[in-house]
Design a protein around this motif. Sequence first.
Motif, PDB file in Angstrom:
ATOM      1  N   GLY A 106       0.826  -1.183  -0.031  1.00  0.00           N
ATOM      2  CA  GLY A 106       0.040  -0.034  -0.036  1.00  0.00           C
ATOM      3  C   GLY A 106       0.768   1.209  -0.007  1.00  0.00           C
ATOM      4  N   ARG A 107       1.880   1.323   0.851  1.00  0.00           N
ATOM      5  CA  ARG A 107       2.720   2.501   0.939  1.00  0.00           C
ATOM      6  C   ARG A 107       3.658   2.539  -0.607  1.00  0.00           C
ATOM      7  NH1 ARG A 107       5.535   2.596   6.891  1.00  0.00           N
ATOM      8  NH2 ARG A 107       3.728   2.448   8.091  1.00  0.00           N
ATOM      9  N   ARG A 108       3.881   1.589  -1.084  1.00  0.00           N
ATOM     10  CA  ARG A 108       4.627   1.971  -2.271  1.00  0.00           C
ATOM     11  C   ARG A 108       3.549   2.026  -3.506  1.00  0.00           C
ATOM     12  NH1 ARG A 108       8.122  -3.047  -3.226  1.00  0.00           N
ATOM     13  NH2 ARG A 108       8.926  -2.134  -5.147  1.00  0.00           N
ATOM     14  N   ILE A 109       2.276   1.725  -3.369  1.00  0.00           N
ATOM     15  CA  ILE A 109       1.616   2.018  -4.375  1.00  0.00           C
ATOM     16  C   ILE A 109       1.158   3.529  -4.181  1.00  0.00           C
ATOM     17  CG2 ILE A 109      -1.042   1.804  -5.060  1.00  0.00           C
ATOM     18  CD1 ILE A 109      -0.803  -1.151  -4.110  1.00  0.00           C
ATOM     19  N   GLN A 166      -9.563  -0.768  -2.503  1.00  0.00           N
ATOM     20  CA  GLN A 166      -9.347  -2.070  -1.687  1.00  0.00           C
ATOM     21  C   GLN A 166     -10.594  -3.192  -1.995  1.00  0.00           C
ATOM     22  OE1 GLN A 166      -9.677  -1.705   2.767  1.00  0.00           O
ATOM     23  NE2 GLN A 166     -10.791   0.247   2.328  1.00  0.00           N
ATOM     24  N   ALA A 167     -11.698  -2.608  -2.355  1.00  0.00           N
ATOM     25  CA  ALA A 167     -12.719  -3.415  -2.841  1.00  0.00           C
ATOM     26  C   ALA A 167     -12.573  -4.317  -3.808  1.00  0.00           C
ATOM     27  CB  ALA A 167     -14.039  -2.420  -3.350  1.00  0.00           C
ATOM     28  N   VAL A 168     -11.500  -4.195  -4.610  1.00  0.00           N
ATOM     29  CA  VAL A 168     -11.059  -5.211  -5.563  1.00  0.00           C
ATOM     30  C   VAL A 168      -9.610  -5.405  -5.763  1.00  0.00           C
ATOM     31  CG1 VAL A 168     -13.035  -4.546  -7.205  1.00  0.00           C
ATOM     32  CG2 VAL A 168     -10.898  -3.240  -7.326  1.00  0.00           C
ATOM     33  N   TRP A 169      -8.893  -4.875  -4.811  1.00  0.00           N
ATOM     34  CA  TRP A 169      -7.369  -5.193  -4.544  1.00  0.00           C
ATOM     35  C   TRP A 169      -7.210  -5.620  -3.067  1.00  0.00           C
ATOM     36  CZ3 TRP A 169      -3.898  -0.769  -6.701  1.00  0.00           C
ATOM     37  CH2 TRP A 169      -4.045  -0.640  -8.366  1.00  0.00           C
ATOM     38  N   PRO A 170      -7.246  -7.099  -2.819  1.00  0.00           N
ATOM     39  CA  PRO A 170      -7.101  -7.515  -1.690  1.00  0.00           C
ATOM     40  C   PRO A 170      -5.662  -7.306  -0.993  1.00  0.00           C
ATOM     41  CG  PRO A 170      -7.488  -9.291  -3.240  1.00  0.00           C
ATOM     42  CD  PRO A 170      -7.794  -8.005  -3.880  1.00  0.00           C
ATOM     43  N   GLN A 171      -4.752  -6.954  -2.006  1.00  0.00           N
ATOM     44  CA  GLN A 171      -3.429  -6.688  -1.622  1.00  0.00           C
ATOM     45  C   GLN A 171      -3.151  -5.692  -0.707  1.00  0.00           C
ATOM     46  OE1 GLN A 171      -4.652  -6.952  -4.615  1.00  0.00           O
ATOM     47  NE2 GLN A 171      -3.115  -8.077  -6.096  1.00  0.00           N
ATOM     48  N   VAL A 172      -4.133  -4.514  -1.065  1.00  0.00           N
ATOM     49  CA  VAL A 172      -3.978  -3.539   0.144  1.00  0.00           C
ATOM     50  C   VAL A 172      -4.919  -3.250   1.260  1.00  0.00           C
ATOM     51  CG1 VAL A 172      -3.246  -2.049  -1.931  1.00  0.00           C
ATOM     52  CG2 VAL A 172      -5.551  -2.060  -1.460  1.00  0.00           C
ATOM     53  N   ALA A 173      -5.793  -4.191   1.348  1.00  0.00           N
ATOM     54  CA  ALA A 173      -7.034  -4.441   2.391  1.00  0.00           C
ATOM     55  C   ALA A 173      -6.326  -4.933   3.585  1.00  0.00           C
ATOM     56  CB  ALA A 173      -8.068  -5.059   1.714  1.00  0.00           C
ATOM     57  N   PRO A 174      -6.758  -4.557   4.928  1.00  0.00           N
ATOM     58  CA  PRO A 174      -7.622  -3.265   4.750  1.00  0.00           C
ATOM     59  C   PRO A 174      -6.836  -1.927   4.805  1.00  0.00           C
ATOM     60  CG  PRO A 174      -7.197  -4.267   7.025  1.00  0.00           C
ATOM     61  CD  PRO A 174      -6.407  -5.121   6.135  1.00  0.00           C
ATOM     62  N   TYR A 175      -7.444  -1.186   4.399  1.00  0.00           N
ATOM     63  CA  TYR A 175      -6.812   0.406   4.202  1.00  0.00           C
ATOM     64  C   TYR A 175      -7.689   1.398   4.572  1.00  0.00           C
ATOM     65  CZ  TYR A 175      -4.002   4.364   2.710  1.00  0.00           C
ATOM     66  OH  TYR A 175      -3.311   5.280   2.438  1.00  0.00           O
ATOM     67  N   PHE A 176      -7.312   1.749   6.001  1.00  0.00           N
ATOM     68  CA  PHE A 176      -7.952   2.740   6.670  1.00  0.00           C
ATOM     69  C   PHE A 176      -7.068   4.022   7.013  1.00  0.00           C
ATOM     70  CE2 PHE A 176     -10.393  -1.090   8.540  1.00  0.00           C
ATOM     71  CZ  PHE A 176     -11.556  -0.675   7.717  1.00  0.00           C
ATOM     72  N   ASP A 177      -7.339   5.167   6.526  1.00  0.00           N
ATOM     73  CA  ASP A 177      -6.408   6.189   6.939  1.00  0.00           C
ATOM     74  C   ASP A 177      -6.692   6.856   8.019  1.00  0.00           C
ATOM     75  OD1 ASP A 177      -8.024   8.604   5.897  1.00  0.00           O
ATOM     76  OD2 ASP A 177      -8.090   7.355   4.264  1.00  0.00           O
ATOM     77  N   GLN A 178      -6.028   8.016   8.637  1.00  0.00           N
ATOM     78  CA  GLN A 178      -6.385   8.582   9.847  1.00  0.00           C
ATOM     79  C   GLN A 178      -7.723   8.986   9.901  1.00  0.00           C
ATOM     80  OE1 GLN A 178      -4.214   8.003  12.441  1.00  0.00           O
ATOM     81  NE2 GLN A 178      -5.970   8.658  13.595  1.00  0.00           N
TER      82      GLN A 178
END
Length: 218
Positions: free
Chosen positions: A126-129, A152-164
């Motif tokens: 996620g950070r590199r993306i 993240q709905a279609v890229w499980p690689q980045v899930a879960p993604y919650f920002d501040q």
Amino acid sequence: MGKTDGAVLDVLLDRYGRTYAREAGIRLADRPKPLYQLLVLAKLLSARISAEIAVAAARELFAAGYGTPRAMREASWQDRVNALIRGHYRRYDERTSTMLGEGAELILDRWQGDLRRLRDEAEGDGRRIAALLMKFPGIGPTGADIFLREVQAVWPQVAPYFDQRVLDGAGRLGLPRQAGRLAKLAHSGDELARLSAALIRVSHSEESVDEVRSAATR
């Protein structure tokens, strides 16, 4: 999941759990065209302008036929401006038109118009993306967060993604502020994206927070 968390989640998703991609008419999937459209939407949403206007502007761009990088690049600068104006995206229309053209050029030249190649270059991290996304004109940390929250709905690689901002919204509703605990409330990548969008929406309004909490206790 506690009973209280479950009740809050049900109300939250029912009333506010519509992704911004869906509002913009994007049928999000792990394919080049909808992923590019999400990138355009993230760029529009990251400006200091209302989400409603950003979504309307995205709809106008796509309705005009500029839903692929090639079409966006081949459209004239004025045609892009006109579409943005039809969506009432007036304060930033000229600069945004330029950035959309430059961004389309970048994705075509570096990733052959396919953001899955960007994801693979970042090895799904996620950070590199996010760092690669910020190479696009007009995409900063806020725009990268918007894209990752929705994708993240279609890229499980980045899930879960919650920002501040999402975690702060969760805290205001009494939901877990820790990403891992919050993610356990969702049952799919799509629900993670819906939960993120809903928490962003309620974070803008104390009235919405009170509404959800009140409805959840009935």
